[in-house]
Design a protein around this motif. Structure first.
Motif, PDB file in Angstrom:
ATOM      1  N   SER A 222       0.857  -1.181   0.000  1.00 19.85           N
ATOM      2  CA  SER A 222       0.000   0.000   0.000  1.00 19.85           C
ATOM      3  C   SER A 222       0.896   1.234   0.000  1.00 19.85           C
ATOM      4  O   SER A 222       2.038   1.187   0.455  1.00 19.85           O
ATOM      5  N   ALA A 226      -1.196   8.769   0.229  1.00 17.01           N
ATOM      6  CA  ALA A 226      -2.611   8.407   0.184  1.00 17.01           C
ATOM      7  C   ALA A 226      -3.399   9.219  -0.826  1.00 17.01           C
ATOM      8  O   ALA A 226      -4.357   8.725  -1.407  1.00 17.01           O
ATOM      9  N   ASP A 338      -5.770   0.909  -1.453  1.00 14.55           N
ATOM     10  CA  ASP A 338      -5.725   2.374  -1.355  1.00 14.55           C
ATOM     11  C   ASP A 338      -6.945   3.019  -2.013  1.00 14.55           C
ATOM     12  O   ASP A 338      -7.403   4.076  -1.586  1.00 14.55           O
ATOM     13  N   ALA A 342      -9.567   5.288  -0.047  1.00 10.71           N
ATOM     14  CA  ALA A 342      -9.857   6.669  -0.448  1.00 10.71           C
ATOM     15  C   ALA A 342     -11.367   6.893  -0.509  1.00 10.71           C
ATOM     16  O   ALA A 342     -11.870   7.921  -0.036  1.00 10.71           O
ATOM     17  N   ILE A 347      -7.208   5.526   5.005  1.00 14.31           N
ATOM     18  CA  ILE A 347      -5.981   5.152   4.322  1.00 14.31           C
ATOM     19  C   ILE A 347      -5.826   3.634   4.392  1.00 14.31           C
ATOM     20  O   ILE A 347      -6.392   2.980   5.271  1.00 14.31           O
TER      21      ILE A 347
END
Ligand SMILES: *Cc1c(COP(=O)(O)O)cnc(C)c1O
Length: 368
Positions: A222, A226, A338, A342, A347
């Motif tokens: 990940s 972000a 991710d 979002a 996150i």
């Protein structure tokens, strides 16, 4: 007698790809060459399971976490290389335990310095002196470092010293300027190794540098950035955890009919709705809004209505072939965590850490 139950009755599972984890670690090492890589495994390896991920981290130079009991468990699992406790100790009574197991400790506060200098230990500790560079969570102010280093140098409890910091905004373009110059101003007065970089810092290693890096989230595939969609894949990071389930029911809605608690979703036309065995009691975020992507039978569709404790609903109107039993990926190889995060206003870190106890795990990707 232990009652017999089918090992995977409910179809939800989290699949952990250890090959991807090992590859992400190799990428971190390449980016931060020649630094030592301490893989961060706090919070049960970001929700992936400490014992589960350990074989994939064999190439790390050390591990870092903040739960003493987990650090002891890592030794029991046979990890002989360094283990760094990122918040140090909370009470002086932990010091003999840390010495016994050869743990390295962060020292971020005057109370810890005092306890360490007063300790009589059977073995000296490797100490990481944490400097506050503007996060204002943990760390000694720059003005206190010189005096602290000289006290620790004179302490019988200390074997080596490293200077470290943790950046508040390493994921922001200008987030490193001030803290880096503050840290450099401190570090240049000593001839000590330094440790600065988390994942964002590893990705920006050319700017950050350092002798020991501490990547966490990137190892799990990940992105620490972000706000920039698709960063993980662009960086070459491979998803490690896939949260998978199946469609367990299909509903046909007439126009005006609703789905789920509160009936927050209302069909505009004739619609097919799939019910997935996954809810917030599995760790899927309840606050994920309608429209959040879900991968069903290899196709993208969208969440509709409220996520409930054990189930959630998706739109199957455009996927007429999908029936009960069809495979679902909530996040993972086909749908980046991710992206889901979002949509849910959070996150990837939080989603990965939040998968609950009732979700069975499966491991793939690393043949012994
Ligand atoms: C959690 C943590 C890291 C790892 O951060 P990521 O953003 O997950 O790479 C590094 N250093 C410290 C001190 C931490 O607490």
């Amino acid at each position: 007698m232990i009652p017999f139950f089918h090992p995977a009755a409910r179809p939800i599972k989290a699949v952990v790809d250890l090959g991807a984890l090992a590859d992400n670690l190799a990428l971190a090492r390449d980016l931060a060459e020649p630094a030592k890589v301490f893989a961060v495994v706090k919070a049960n390896a970001y929700g992936h399971g400490l014992s589960r991920v350990l074989p994939a981290l064999a190439a790390a130079d050390g591990l870092a976490l903040l739960e003493l009991e987990s650090a002891i468990y890592l030794r029991a699992l046979g990890w002989r290389k360094p283990i760094l406790l990122l918040e140090g100790f909370f009470d002086g009574s932990e010091l003999p335990v840390m010495a016994e197991h050869g743990f390295a400790t962060v020292v971020h506060h005057e109370a810890q310095v005092r306890a360490l200098c007063a300790a009589r230990l059977e073995r000296r500790l490797d100490v990481f002196v944490k400097v506050n560079t503007g996060m204002n969570r943990l760390g000694l102010s720059a003005g206190r470092v010189a005096q602290t280093v000289s006290r620790l140098r004179g302490s019988d409890a200390v074997r080596t010293l490293t200077l470290m910091t943790h950046f508040a905004s390493a994921d922001e373009p200008d987030g490193l300027l001030e803290p880096m110059s503050l840290f450099r101003g401190v570090a240049e007065r000593f001839d000590l190794p330094v440790s600065l970089a988390n994942s964002a810092g590893v990705i920006r290693y050319q700017e950050v540098g350092g002798d020991v890096v501490r990547p966490g989230i990137m190892l799990y595939g990940s992105s620490p950035f972000a706000t920039q969609a698709g960063t993980a894949a662009r960086l070459g990071l491979k998803p490690v955890m896939s949260l998978c389930s199946r469609i367990i029911a299909v509903q046909s809605l007439a126009p005006g009919e609703r789905v789920g608690y509160g009936g927050t979703y209302r069909a505009e036309r004739h619609e097919r709705i799939g019910i997935i065995a996954c809810g917030y009691a599995d760790g899927y975020p309840r606050h994920a809004p309608g429209g959040t992507p879900v991968q069903v039978a290899g196709e993208r569709t969208r969440l509709v209505g409220r996520v409930s404790m054990d189930m959630m609903a998706v739109d199957l109107t455009g996927l007429p072939a999908v029936q009960v039993g069809a495979p679902v990926e909530l996040w993972g190889t086909a749908l980046p965590v991710d992206e889901v995060a979002a949509c849910a206003g959070t996150i990837g870190y939080e989603l990965l850490c939040a998968v609950t106890q009732r979700v069975p795990f499966e491991v793939t990707g690393l043949t012994p």
